[in-house]
Scaffold this motif. Structure first.
Motif, short mmCIF file in Angstrom:
data_model
loop_
_atom_site.label_atom_id
_atom_site.label_comp_id
_atom_site.label_asym_id
_atom_site.label_seq_id
_atom_site.Cartn_x
_atom_site.Cartn_y
_atom_site.Cartn_z
N UNK A 289 28.52 41.93 43.71
CA UNK A 289 28.57 42.16 42.27
C UNK A 289 29.46 43.30 41.84
N UNK A 290 30.03 44.04 42.78
CA UNK A 290 30.92 45.14 42.43
C UNK A 290 32.31 44.90 42.99
N UNK A 291 33.31 45.22 42.19
CA UNK A 291 34.70 45.13 42.62
C UNK A 291 35.38 46.48 42.44
N UNK A 292 36.39 46.79 43.24
CA UNK A 292 37.05 48.10 43.17
C UNK A 292 37.78 48.31 41.85
N UNK A 293 37.86 49.58 41.48
CA UNK A 293 38.64 50.01 40.32
C UNK A 293 39.41 51.26 40.72
N UNK A 294 40.62 51.40 40.21
CA UNK A 294 41.44 52.55 40.61
C UNK A 294 40.80 53.87 40.20
N UNK A 295 40.12 53.89 39.07
CA UNK A 295 39.52 55.15 38.62
C UNK A 295 38.40 55.60 39.55
N UNK A 296 37.82 54.68 40.30
CA UNK A 296 36.71 55.03 41.18
C UNK A 296 37.16 55.60 42.53
N UNK A 297 38.48 55.66 42.76
CA UNK A 297 38.99 56.32 43.97
C UNK A 297 39.98 57.42 43.61
N UNK A 298 40.22 57.67 42.35
CA UNK A 298 41.26 58.58 41.89
C UNK A 298 41.08 59.99 42.46
N UNK A 299 42.13 60.51 43.08
CA UNK A 299 42.09 61.86 43.64
C UNK A 299 41.41 61.95 44.99
N UNK A 300 41.00 60.82 45.56
CA UNK A 300 40.27 60.83 46.83
C UNK A 300 41.04 60.07 47.90
N UNK A 301 40.56 60.20 49.14
CA UNK A 301 41.16 59.48 50.26
C UNK A 301 40.42 58.18 50.57
N UNK A 302 39.58 57.73 49.65
CA UNK A 302 38.82 56.52 49.89
C UNK A 302 39.65 55.26 49.66
N UNK A 303 39.29 54.22 50.39
CA UNK A 303 39.79 52.87 50.16
C UNK A 303 38.58 52.00 49.87
N UNK A 304 38.48 51.48 48.66
CA UNK A 304 37.36 50.63 48.28
C UNK A 304 37.77 49.17 48.39
N UNK A 305 36.88 48.36 48.97
CA UNK A 305 37.17 46.94 49.18
C UNK A 305 36.04 46.10 48.62
N UNK A 317 39.06 35.99 48.46
CA UNK A 317 39.73 36.96 47.58
C UNK A 317 39.26 38.35 48.00
N UNK A 318 40.23 39.20 48.33
CA UNK A 318 39.94 40.59 48.72
C UNK A 318 40.60 41.50 47.70
N UNK A 319 39.83 42.39 47.11
CA UNK A 319 40.35 43.35 46.13
C UNK A 319 40.25 44.74 46.73
N UNK A 320 41.36 45.48 46.72
CA UNK A 320 41.42 46.80 47.35
C UNK A 320 41.93 47.82 46.34
N UNK A 321 41.29 48.98 46.29
CA UNK A 321 41.74 50.07 45.43
C UNK A 321 41.92 51.34 46.26
#
Length: 356
Positions: A289-305, A317-321
């Motif tokens: 139910x959750x998909x990555x958003x750029x604002x949710x990794x901003x300024x960090x070293x995380x990769x959200x998938x 479908x793979x979404x990466x931020x």
């Protein structure tokens, strides 16, 4: 050679060559808080003899160093690790001059990412100045080449688009879940990915409230993506890659689709990713139910998938931020440095994203 320099009581001396660009200042922002790093030298051709506080007022009262013109012997004299935050085609010459002087070099340009000098010439339009170093340089994606980084003296930090794409695709390709010939990548980048040099398409009036595709079928990150995907599975992989520029400062959002060759639902694919990345400190697999958003990794070293399976078309479908300046550049380079120097991989990078 592993070096636990922090445990020995002496800080790792670090130089940033090309400190006046976006990746340069992002390196400084992160290195300033690194527990075992001392920033000892900065270079800039454009701002030689200027205080870094003048170049970047955000560092006022935090870092008091003066930028100097690049002199390899002077830089090597004061540094155990040297980050090259230089333009493509320039960094390779600096690396050639620095490596014989000792220390480790981490290049943030594209100059050592491609292993074939003919491919480099095809995509960058010049002969490589040090083709003999291309096979030595370790592609600095720790999630893929951690072991090789531990012994490296030259590391090539991946591009931002390839970082998002490779982390998004590797579990599917390595487990033979998808058809390698079916991969389509649509990716969006913020304007900082183009660097700090003024350019008309990046002016506020041109970029704001706008989103556009660019360099279709000819973006320089294409051979980098294909090289690493091909190496990962031992056969040639070709992809369709379409980059877009959006009116934002930071961020990469990559939407990757591919045809499934096995019958898998979304939860099975998510479980595969959770198992693949369960020991990776900076890769976060999002729940249903959750998909990555750029604002949710901003300024960090995380990769959200985030993941979904379209049963109707049998495509995944793979979404990466990621933040293009952190996990897509400077943060990843520091992560690689930590591996190379035998440090905790998270050192200096334990920052939550900036929100909002």
């Amino acid at each position: 050679m592993k070096q636990h320099m922090g445990d020995m009581g002496r800080k790792i001396r670090v130089a940033v060559v090309g400190a006046s660009g976006y990746t340069g200042v992002e390196l400084l922002r992160l290195l300033i808080n690194h527990p075992v790093v001392e920033i000892t030298a900065l270079t800039s051709e454009s701002y030689a003899d200027s205080s870094i506080e003048e170049v970047f007022p955000s560092l006022f009262g935090i870092l008091k160093l003066t930028c100097k013109k690049f002199d390899p012997r002077e830089v090597a004299k004061y540094a155990d690790v040297i980050f090259l935050a230089l333009p493509h085609k320039t960094a390779m010459t600096a690396a050639v001059e620095l490596l014989p002087l000792g220390g480790k070099v981490i290049d943030l340009s594209a100059d050592f990412r491609l292993r074939d000098p003919a491919v480099y010439r095809q995509w960058y339009g010049v002969d490589h100045a040090a083709p003999e170093l291309l096979n030595e340089a370790v592609y600095a994606l720790p999630e893929l080449y951690r072991q090789q980084l531990t012994a490296a003296r030259l590391a090539a930090a991946p591009g931002c688009y390839p970082t998002a794409t490779l982390l998004g695709l590797l579990p599917l390709l390595k487990r033979e879940v998808i058809d390698p010939n079916s991969v389509v990548i649509d990716a969006i980048s913020g304007a900082s990915g183009a660097g700090r040099k003024p350019d008309l398409p990046l002016h506020f009036a041109e970029l704001q409230d706008n989103c556009k595709a660019y360099n279709i079928a000819r973006h320089r990150h294409t051979p980098e993506i294909e090289q690493e995907l091909s190496r990962a599975i031992g056969r040639e992989v070709l992809v369709t890659f379409t980059p877009h520029l959006v009116g934002a400062v930071r961020g990469i959002l990559a939407t990757i689709t591919a045809t499934l060759v096995t019958s898998k639902n979304t939860e099975e694919i998510r479980t595969l990713y959770q198992e693949w990345y369960h020991n990776e400190p900076f890769v976060r697999i999002l729940p249903d139910g959750r998909l990555p958003e750029t604002k949710q990794v901003r300024g960090s070293n995380f990769c959200d998938i985030g993941l979904a399976v379209d049963a109707r078309t049998r495509r995944v479908i793979v979404v990466v931020a990621i933040d293009n300046l952190v996990k897509g550049a400077s943060g990843q380079a520091i992560q690689a440095m930590n591996v190379m120097m035998g440090l905790d991989e998270r050192a200096g990078l334990r920052l939550p994203p900036l929100y909002p």
